[in-house]
Design an enzyme around this catalytic site. Structure first.
Site, PDB file in Angstrom:
ATOM      1  N   ASP A 677      10.265   8.465  27.584  1.00 10.79           N
ATOM      2  CA  ASP A 677      10.725   7.025  27.833  1.00 10.79           C
ATOM      3  C   ASP A 677      10.522   6.124  26.787  1.00 10.79           C
ATOM      4  O   ASP A 677      11.304   5.381  26.439  1.00 10.79           O
ATOM      5  CB  ASP A 677       9.442   6.708  29.008  1.00 10.79           C
ATOM      6  CG  ASP A 677       9.935   5.274  29.354  1.00 10.79           C
ATOM      7  OD1 ASP A 677      11.057   5.101  30.089  1.00 10.79           O
ATOM      8  OD2 ASP A 677       8.966   4.389  29.378  1.00 10.79           O
ATOM      9  N   LYS A 681      13.670   4.125  24.764  1.00  9.53           N
ATOM     10  CA  LYS A 681      13.413   2.714  24.326  1.00  9.53           C
ATOM     11  C   LYS A 681      13.593   2.319  22.909  1.00  9.53           C
ATOM     12  O   LYS A 681      14.430   1.392  22.433  1.00  9.53           O
ATOM     13  CB  LYS A 681      12.068   1.999  24.878  1.00  9.53           C
ATOM     14  CG  LYS A 681      12.141   1.803  26.508  1.00  9.53           C
ATOM     15  CD  LYS A 681      10.732   1.549  26.926  1.00  9.53           C
ATOM     16  CE  LYS A 681      10.581   1.618  28.119  1.00  9.53           C
ATOM     17  NZ  LYS A 681       9.242   1.502  28.802  1.00  9.53           N
TER      18      LYS A 681
END
Ligand code: ADP
Ligand code: ASP
Ligand code: MG
Length: 814
Positions: A677, A681
């Protein structure tokens, strides 16, 4: 004297006819002419029935039966029993004549324009007779007069031309000796000099009233209809349309010529010379002021007064090198159309003279194409001119207003509004009077075009956004709730009218074209049809609303694969789903390109730091010429929560479980714990900073044991965490021993990105990062030593929903 005309809906049934009577009874003029249309729907029924008869279709009998029933039941309802029989016998005898005419047509198997006019005239003849008898029965001083005895025309059946000299004389002679105060007359019908019934064209009752008004030089002509005046656009298609209080003859004529059916276009001609004002009023709301059409009517300096449209248009284009500089081509072209009696609605000619293009009715286009090809047979054979090109199923939309000529920029605004909403313009024309700017568009785009033009020219303050929301779980539900609570504020303060038109979860989907009531969305969705991504997209596309926004609150790759479909249809996309922006670079690039090409914003602020304005800030830095040197960040609310809560008195397993239960992790917690994750980003931030990176380019040294990373269910994953508890405790103890805290960092520098767990010493910007907060440090050319810092809650449904909301508002201001 005053002339009042009541249209089809106004006299559609006995209840409405009672309303008509009250309006007439209130007029205090010494002489009143009341012109009426056929009962609503009867003209269409007569035409349809006669068509069936002429094709020897026995079902014409059903049409006739319906016509009979409507009139006989009107008599029974309106006329008191004691005087009914005379009226019934007259109506029945007329209906018998109609039946005989239909039978004649059935037997011969054809219908001539002359017979058609005779048949269709029964609509007005019957309605006016019945209404006049009703008026008498109600005690009004009324009589009936057949307009065919007054209005004289040529024999151009279907749309006859009036002989004003004869007609005016007839009217003056009749009304000067008429003893009755009220005269009821049929609209639409007239007669030729040889005595045959003729008609004045569809919608022609307005014209009848205007002819009488002009002949008698009355003080006012009142057109009573089913809307409260002439509107800024057809109120049936544009809900926000407003009534225009005053309008000039020329503007009204232009609007009606371009489709504002509320007034039949020729109506203005007879009254214009005599400057008789026309009031348009609503039979069902007699107290609304309506519209006054008059000379030099004051538009308060407004430029665009109305927007109208004409449907069933085809474009006919003649093109070819042999047209340049050769005199007479246009003359031959137009002469050909004129000889076939084809009327031209719009003309454009390129200044290179390379092509002439006209807009004509769909009904005429085949005949026109054949005739033009025949006229230019020689040039076509010698390849100087191409065979005529035909494009069907188009519509003209037109802006109309007297003051448009003295303002620049209106056509620019018109075309850019249409362009922004992906309405393709096929041809444009601006009347030499500059009272009209027209664009030819596809018929399917009409509603969107009218509404977006109306918004641009008449609702300058309010912009409507139409949302289609996929995913109504944690984040989606919060988002809908926030819109519900802010709706009023947004409308009043930001002039944004946000409507949620469609919603879907993985099971069902629901749509409401007027906007879903946001307090009931759950039951609407529960009762919706079964969900399907493609069907959802097709629905959004076919609704074809302006300012449409697709909102993706899912974490699904399949949903993110549909973004190009939306963007290509000028539907904006707002998403908290990170998959699209962190997938293959070319895909990300293409989405950005489509957004630009189709003028549809693609916004994903919540991809990084939930509601924190990280991407928006980065965009502003780049747009203002700054360059990003380095980014350091803690971007995982989940991992920050985990390492802030973890210590030697709790197990790592329990902390992760708690994070999952509080909604701080993705549904699959390995996506967070593995660092994927965070990789997504930092990848998105690197890309937004202008670097061409892919996920494989990011170094990730995972702190999780290999076995945990390779589990394929949540149970197995949590079991592995238990198994390796000692390793996690060791990580903690090592950090604590050196007075450090564990933080999962993302870093981008010199075109390279990496993520991983690090020990952060006291005094560092990241040391005191609480709970699930995020922090980003941008080191740029303008912020070389002291970075620009954004810090705050970086996870949670509420803040994510508010980030999506912020993107929606950005689109509203776009
Ligand atoms: P009537 O039967 O009374 O003659 P019409 O149906 O001919 O009525 O005309 C009224 C209709 O015109 C309205 O119901 C409306 O749908 C349509 N219309 C189209 N454009 C406009 C406009 N700009 N303003 C008002 N009405 C319009
Ligand atoms: N009844 C005719 C029509 O429907 C004329 C009118 O109503 O104005 O076209
Ligand atoms: Mg009408």
């Amino acid at each position: 004297m005053k002339v009042l005309k009541f249209g089809g809906t106004s006299v559609a049934n006995p209840e409405n006819i009672h309303k008509v009577k009250s309006i007439v009874a209130q007029a205090d003029n010494d002489q009143i002419a009341v012109v009426v249309s056929a009962f609503g729907g009867i003209t269409d029924l007569l035409l349809n029935t006669s068509r069936l008869a002429s094709t020897q279709d026995l079902s014409n009998k059903e049409g006739l039966k319906e016509i009979e029933d409507r009139h006989l039941s009107a008599v029974k309802s309106l006329i008191p029993v004691q005087s009914q029989s005379a009226v019934l016998s007259h109506v029945k005898s007329e209906l018998n004549t109609l039946e005989t005419l239909l039978e004649g047509s059935y037997l011969i198997g054809e219908i001539t324009p002359k017979l058609s006019d005779k048949i269709v005239s029964f609509g007005e003849l019957l309605s006016s007779y019945i209404i006049s008898e009703f008026f008498k029965a109600e005690g009004l001083d009324a009589s009936f007069k057949d307009s065919r005895e007054l209005i004289k025309t040529d024999s151009n059946f279907g749309k006859a031309n009036v002989d004003f000299q004869l007609t005016n004389a007839n009217c003056q002679a009749y009304f000067s000796s008429n003893a009755k105060r009220i005269t009821v007359l049929p609209g639409f019908v007239a007669s030729s000099k040889s005595g045959d019934s003729t008609t004045l064209g569809r919608g022609g009752s307005d014209y009848t009233a205007a002819i009488l008004a002009a002949a008698m030089d009355v003080e006012l002509l009142e057109i009573w209809t089913d809307v409260s005046g002439m509107y800024t656009a057809n109120p049936k298609l544009v809900k926000q349309a407003k009534c225009v209080a005053n309008i000039s003859y020329e503007e009204a004529m232009e609007l009606s010529h371009f489709g504002a059916k509320v007034l039949y276009p020729p109506t203005i001609q007879p009254v214009l010379g005599k400057e008789i004002p026309i009031a348009i009023k609503n039979t069902f709301e007699p107290d609304s002021p309506g519209t006054l059409i008059a000379k030099n009517s004051n538009g308060n300096g407004k430029t665009v007064r109305g927007i109208s449209h004409v449907g069933n248009i085809s474009l006919l284009s003649l093109e070819g090198p042999g047209m340049v500089g050769i005199p007479g081509i246009s003359k031959r072209f137009f002469e050909t159309l004129s000889l076939k009696n084809i009327s031209i609605v719009l003309i454009t000619q390129a200044s290179s003279e390379h092509s002439i293009c006209v807009g004509i009715s769909d009904d005429d286009v085949d005949l026109a194409a054949e005739a033009v090809n025949e006229t230019f047979e020689y040039e076509i054979a010698s390849k100087k001119i191409k065979p005529v090109m035909v494009e069907k199923d188009l519509t003209i939309v037109a802006l109309v207003g007297d003051n448009m000529k003295s303002h620049q920029g209106l056509s620019g605004k018109m075309f850019s509004t249409l362009g922004k909403n992906n309405v393709n313009i096929r041809a444009i024309a601006q009347g030499a009077s500059e009272r009209n700017i027209s664009a030819v568009i596809k018929k399917d785009d009409v509603k969107k075009a009218l509404n977006s033009l109306h918004e641009a020219f008449f609702e300058e303050n309010i912009k409507q956004l139409n949302l289609f929301v996929m995913g109504v779980g944690n984040v989606g539900a919060k988002f809908l709730d926030q819109i519900r609570r802010q709706k009023k504020y947004l409308k009043e303060e930001l002039k944004l009218n946000i409507r949620v038109i469609g919603i879907s979860n993985s099971r069902t989907m629901a749509f409401d074209e007027n906007g879903i009531a946001l307090k009931d969305w759950e039951s609407d969705l529960a009762n919706g049809e079964s969900a399907n991504r493609e069907a959802f997209f097709q629905k959004v596309k076919s609704l074809n609303y302006r300012n449409s926004v697709f909102v993706d609150n899912t974490a699904s790759a399949e949903v993110s694969n549909t973004y190009p479909d939306y963007l290509k249809n000028s539907i904006s996309v707002v998403t908290c789903n990170k998959i699209a922006c962190s997938s293959d670079f070319d895909y990300y690039k293409n989405l950005k390109h489509l957004a630009k090409q189709y003028n549809a914003p693609f916004l994903f602020e919540t991809n990084v730091g939930a509601g924190l304005p990280i991407i928006d800030t980065l965009k502003h830095l780049i747009a203002s010429g700054d360059k990003v040197k380095k980014i350091q960040a803690v971007l995982s609310g989940s991992l920050n929560f985990v390492f802030n809560t973890f210590n030697d008195s709790v197990t790592f397993h329990d902390v992760v479980k708690e994070a999952q239960e509080q909604g701080y992790t993705e549904p699959d917690p390995t996506i967070d714990l593995s660092g994927v994750d965070v990789m997504r980003k930092i990848l998105i931030l690197a890309r937004e900073s202008g670097h061409q990176l892919n996920i494989e380019d990011i170094a990730n040294e995972s702190f999780l044991p290999k076995e945990s990373l390779e589990t394929n269910s949540n149970e197995a994953f949590f079991a592995s965490l238990k198994k390796y508890e000692a390793d996690f405790q060791q990580l903690y103890n090592e950090a604590a021993a050196s007075d450090c805290k564990l933080k999962y960092l993302a870093q981008f520098e010199n075109g390279k990105a990496k993520v991983g767990l690090q020990k952060i010493p006291k005094g560092h910007d990241f040391y005191n990062l609480e709970g699930s907060d995020n922090i980003v440090l941008f080191f740029t050319e303008r912020y070389p030593n002291q970075p620009l810092i954004i810090k705050g809650a970086g996870a949670g449904a509420d803040v994510t929903a508010s980030g999506i909301f912020a993107d929606i508002i950005r689109i509203g201001n776009f």
